[in-house]
Design a protein around this motif. Sequence first.
Motif, short mmCIF file in Angstrom:
data_model
loop_
_atom_site.label_atom_id
_atom_site.label_comp_id
_atom_site.label_asym_id
_atom_site.label_seq_id
_atom_site.Cartn_x
_atom_site.Cartn_y
_atom_site.Cartn_z
N ALA A 155 1.68 -17.32 -4.53
CA ALA A 155 0.91 -16.10 -4.83
C ALA A 155 0.15 -15.65 -3.59
N ARG A 156 0.10 -14.35 -3.40
CA ARG A 156 -0.64 -13.79 -2.27
C ARG A 156 -1.32 -12.49 -2.70
N ILE A 157 -2.46 -12.24 -2.10
CA ILE A 157 -3.10 -10.93 -2.20
C ILE A 157 -3.22 -10.39 -0.77
N ARG A 158 -2.73 -9.18 -0.58
CA ARG A 158 -2.79 -8.57 0.75
C ARG A 158 -3.73 -7.37 0.72
N ASP A 159 -4.33 -7.08 1.86
CA ASP A 159 -5.13 -5.86 1.97
C ASP A 159 -4.24 -4.71 2.44
#
Lengths: 133, 131
Positions: B105-109
């Motif tokens: 899982a990743r959250i990117r800006d």
Amino acid sequence: MSIPSELRAGTVLTASRTLTESDIARCAKLTGDYGAHHTAGIEGRPIAQGLLTVAAAPLMRNDNGFHLLSVSLTFLAPVFADDRVTAEVRLIEVTPGVDGRLDVRLSLAVRNPDGVDVITGDGAGYFTEPDTL
Amino acid sequence: MTDQPPIPAPIAVGDILRWACRYTPEDLEIFGELSGRDAGSPLTCLPDLLVIAPLTKLGGDLNYISRRMTWTAHRVVGVDERVEAELEVTSLYDSGSAIKIAFDARIRDESGQVVLSGDSAGIILRGATTT
């Protein structure tokens, strides 16, 4: 930097909350998590989102300028609508950090009305302004 | 031949599911009400649990039930900041009554920088309907 007495290692923070069907619906709208187990439920009983359940725990909801840096969670059992959960956060280690922060290692346990662990975990984070606590 | 319904979405190892969103000050108020956090302790950035929220939306689309989840935050995320969640399928196993599945899982800006990363493993129950 002095460490506030209420934030010493060994301190246990607790909170209880009843997670209603309305809470689950609002959480679905807020997060977009409309999983069938949250909406239709299992045998007609909606199950609370894990996020909603964890949010009942002190510090997990960013109380008092706290930020999580890392967390590991295990989901052991479902929390059904109208269950009252009790969350316990235990401070394992509290040490002065950089820039006036207070670094914390913690453990988490959320229990259902029968006292059974539904979520356990551990994590690390920091208070940004511990002197204001 | 089985009367069990198929996997609820055409997913395979290596697939990446994405969802972008932003959370407003009004959303933070709702989060405060749902969590019961002290309103006298105002938030100056996005609550950590709302940073991961778009990942739970992607899981919800699959009727995913998480058994284990870890994440590490790499920086604080601001209110009204657009973030994009990515769930990458890393394993998939049909056990009959359920599909065992795991993700990175990743959250990117907005610049594509990863602001949070982690992984999760759990199941999709047979018979769950897609939303």
